[in-house]
Scaffold this motif. Structure first.
Motif, PDB file in Angstrom:
ATOM      1  N   ARG A 132      44.616 -77.054 133.978  1.00 35.36           N
ATOM      2  CA  ARG A 132      44.971 -75.755 134.547  1.00 35.36           C
ATOM      3  C   ARG A 132      46.450 -75.712 134.953  1.00 35.36           C
ATOM      4  NH1 ARG A 132      41.225 -71.992 135.630  1.00 35.36           N
ATOM      5  NH2 ARG A 132      42.502 -71.137 137.316  1.00 35.36           N
ATOM      6  N   ILE A 133      47.231 -76.599 134.363  1.00 35.18           N
ATOM      7  CA  ILE A 133      48.678 -76.607 134.578  1.00 35.18           C
ATOM      8  C   ILE A 133      49.367 -76.229 133.264  1.00 35.18           C
ATOM      9  CG2 ILE A 133      50.688 -78.075 135.036  1.00 35.18           C
ATOM     10  CD1 ILE A 133      48.976 -79.606 137.019  1.00 35.18           C
ATOM     11  N   ARG A 175      48.227 -82.005 119.860  1.00 35.28           N
ATOM     12  CA  ARG A 175      47.339 -81.120 120.592  1.00 35.28           C
ATOM     13  C   ARG A 175      47.587 -79.691 120.117  1.00 35.28           C
ATOM     14  NH1 ARG A 175      48.306 -80.824 126.147  1.00 35.28           N
ATOM     15  NH2 ARG A 175      46.078 -80.751 126.593  1.00 35.28           N
ATOM     16  N   HIS A 176      46.621 -78.805 120.375  1.00 32.56           N
ATOM     17  CA  HIS A 176      46.721 -77.437 119.877  1.00 32.56           C
ATOM     18  C   HIS A 176      46.400 -76.442 120.990  1.00 32.56           C
ATOM     19  CE1 HIS A 176      46.201 -79.950 116.304  1.00 32.56           C
ATOM     20  NE2 HIS A 176      46.969 -79.055 115.710  1.00 32.56           N
ATOM     21  N   ILE A 177      47.159 -76.551 122.077  1.00 29.06           N
ATOM     22  CA  ILE A 177      46.995 -75.668 123.218  1.00 29.06           C
ATOM     23  C   ILE A 177      47.773 -74.372 122.975  1.00 29.06           C
ATOM     24  CG2 ILE A 177      46.632 -77.576 124.822  1.00 29.06           C
ATOM     25  CD1 ILE A 177      49.561 -77.281 125.661  1.00 29.06           C
ATOM     26  N   PRO A 178      47.442 -73.288 123.694  1.00 29.45           N
ATOM     27  CA  PRO A 178      48.165 -72.021 123.508  1.00 29.45           C
ATOM     28  C   PRO A 178      49.639 -72.141 123.891  1.00 29.45           C
ATOM     29  CG  PRO A 178      46.111 -71.687 124.714  1.00 29.45           C
ATOM     30  CD  PRO A 178      46.319 -73.153 124.652  1.00 29.45           C
ATOM     31  N   VAL A 179      50.491 -71.518 123.081  1.00 26.14           N
ATOM     32  CA  VAL A 179      51.941 -71.530 123.310  1.00 26.14           C
ATOM     33  C   VAL A 179      52.471 -70.099 123.235  1.00 26.14           C
ATOM     34  CG1 VAL A 179      54.193 -72.254 122.393  1.00 26.14           C
ATOM     35  CG2 VAL A 179      52.273 -73.874 122.424  1.00 26.14           C
ATOM     36  N   SER A 233      55.347 -64.116 131.200  1.00 21.72           N
ATOM     37  CA  SER A 233      54.794 -65.463 131.387  1.00 21.72           C
ATOM     38  C   SER A 233      53.527 -65.432 132.220  1.00 21.72           C
ATOM     39  CB  SER A 233      55.838 -66.364 132.061  1.00 21.72           C
ATOM     40  OG  SER A 233      57.002 -66.473 131.271  1.00 21.72           O
ATOM     41  N   SER A 234      53.535 -64.621 133.284  1.00 19.30           N
ATOM     42  CA  SER A 234      52.367 -64.520 134.145  1.00 19.30           C
ATOM     43  C   SER A 234      51.178 -63.944 133.379  1.00 19.30           C
ATOM     44  CB  SER A 234      52.692 -63.646 135.357  1.00 19.30           C
ATOM     45  OG  SER A 234      51.579 -63.529 136.218  1.00 19.30           O
ATOM     46  N   GLU A 235      51.429 -62.940 132.550  1.00 16.56           N
ATOM     47  CA  GLU A 235      50.351 -62.365 131.754  1.00 16.56           C
ATOM     48  C   GLU A 235      49.762 -63.401 130.795  1.00 16.56           C
ATOM     49  OE1 GLU A 235      52.239 -59.064 129.887  1.00 16.56           O
ATOM     50  OE2 GLU A 235      52.014 -57.734 131.637  1.00 16.56           O
ATOM     51  N   GLY A 239      45.871 -65.453 131.117  1.00 17.22           N
ATOM     52  CA  GLY A 239      44.840 -65.438 130.110  1.00 17.22           C
ATOM     53  C   GLY A 239      44.268 -66.803 129.774  1.00 17.22           C
ATOM     54  N   ASN A 240      44.846 -67.869 130.342  1.00 23.20           N
ATOM     55  CA  ASN A 240      44.315 -69.211 130.069  1.00 23.20           C
ATOM     56  C   ASN A 240      44.286 -70.067 131.340  1.00 23.20           C
ATOM     57  OD1 ASN A 240      47.230 -70.272 129.752  1.00 23.20           O
ATOM     58  ND2 ASN A 240      47.089 -68.795 128.087  1.00 23.20           N
ATOM     59  N   ILE A 241      45.390 -70.728 131.680  1.00 27.30           N
ATOM     60  CA  ILE A 241      45.339 -71.648 132.831  1.00 27.30           C
ATOM     61  C   ILE A 241      45.183 -70.940 134.165  1.00 27.30           C
ATOM     62  CG2 ILE A 241      46.720 -73.393 131.647  1.00 27.30           C
ATOM     63  CD1 ILE A 241      49.042 -72.433 133.619  1.00 27.30           C
TER      64      ILE A 241
END
Length: 244
Positions: A132-133, A175-179, A233-235, A239-241
């Motif tokens: 969650r970071i 890794r394939h995290i959202p970017v 960035s906040s939006e 949506g994820n972390i």
């Protein structure tokens, strides 16, 4: 409080906002801290989450030539994240290795490690799960943040602002995290063509990446444009972390 904090202007304290009639309200506290990365002591500012805390965090990786201090747009962006419920850490990653402009592989590796070690430190200090970071980076820090997060660690998302392949050649992601990639429309320091090449590289390697453009912005951003960076960035993080 670390005894070396004054060298980079890292001061513990409380950020204040002026209200109508001259009244002053507390916005967010912060403090100078240090943590270990690769045997080096890394200076940073820590901003605890305020208000309705999300149980999430953001590690912010600065650009070239930037020094961490409790003033200016970088500090104000961190305060915005903290006021939005994120625990925030802004490490001085060049404490791990000085920036000589050539940036050989061992230096880049040391900087990327600062981001991942900073995330682990923040998870422990703020009591949040590492996944969650999110890592956030600007210019040189965009590569350090995004490539670091895709290469290892346990962070859940990454944002690169004003970055591209001319900063450094990206590595094949593990890794394939959202970017999220935020590019400045009129950036002449990191050219849009090189930002596009970075995005294409990530997409070719199946990284879920979004692209957004700051209309009219150059590499150095105005106060209004930094506020837009926070909103976008906040939006994305929300949506994820940052989901509550």
């Amino acid at each position: 409080m670390p005894t070396r904090r004054a060298a980079v202007g890292v001061l513990g304290g409380v950020a204040l906002a002026t209200l109508g009639g001259g009244a002053v309200a507390q916005v967010a506290p912060f403090e100078g801290v240090t943590f270990d990365s690769g045997g080096k002591s890394i200076r940073a500012i820590y901003y605890p989450a305020q208000g309705d805390a999300r149980g999430s965090g953001v590690v912010m990786m600065h650009g070239s030539g930037v020094r961490i201090r409790s003033a200016g747009p970088w500090h104000e962006l961190a305060l915005r994240f903290a006021s939005d419920g994120y625990a925030v850490l802004t490490p001085l990653f060049v404490d791990a290795a000085p920036d000589d402009g050539r940036r050989p592989a061992p230096v880049m590796a040391a900087w990327r490690r600062v981001g991942l070690d900073g995330a682990d430190w923040l998870a422990s200090r703020a009591g949040v799960a590492p996944e969650r970071i999110g890592l956030f980076g600007y210019s040189l820090g965009s590569y350090v943040a995004v490539d670091g997060a895709l290469g290892g660690g346990r962070t859940g998302a990454a944002i690169g602002l004003a970055g591209g392949v001319d900063v450094y050649t990206p590595r094949n992601p593990r890794r394939h995290i959202p970017v999220l990639v935020i590019r400045a429309e009129n950036d002449t320091h990191v050219k849009p063509l090189n930002t596009a090449a970075w995005v294409d590289f990530m997409r070719d390697h199946e990284v879920p990446v979004r692209v957004q453009t700051l209309q009219g912005a150059g590499h150095l951003l105005s106060a209004r444009q930094w506020a837009e960076v926070f909103t976008r960035s906040s939006e994305f993080f929300d949506g994820n972390i940052g989901r509550r």
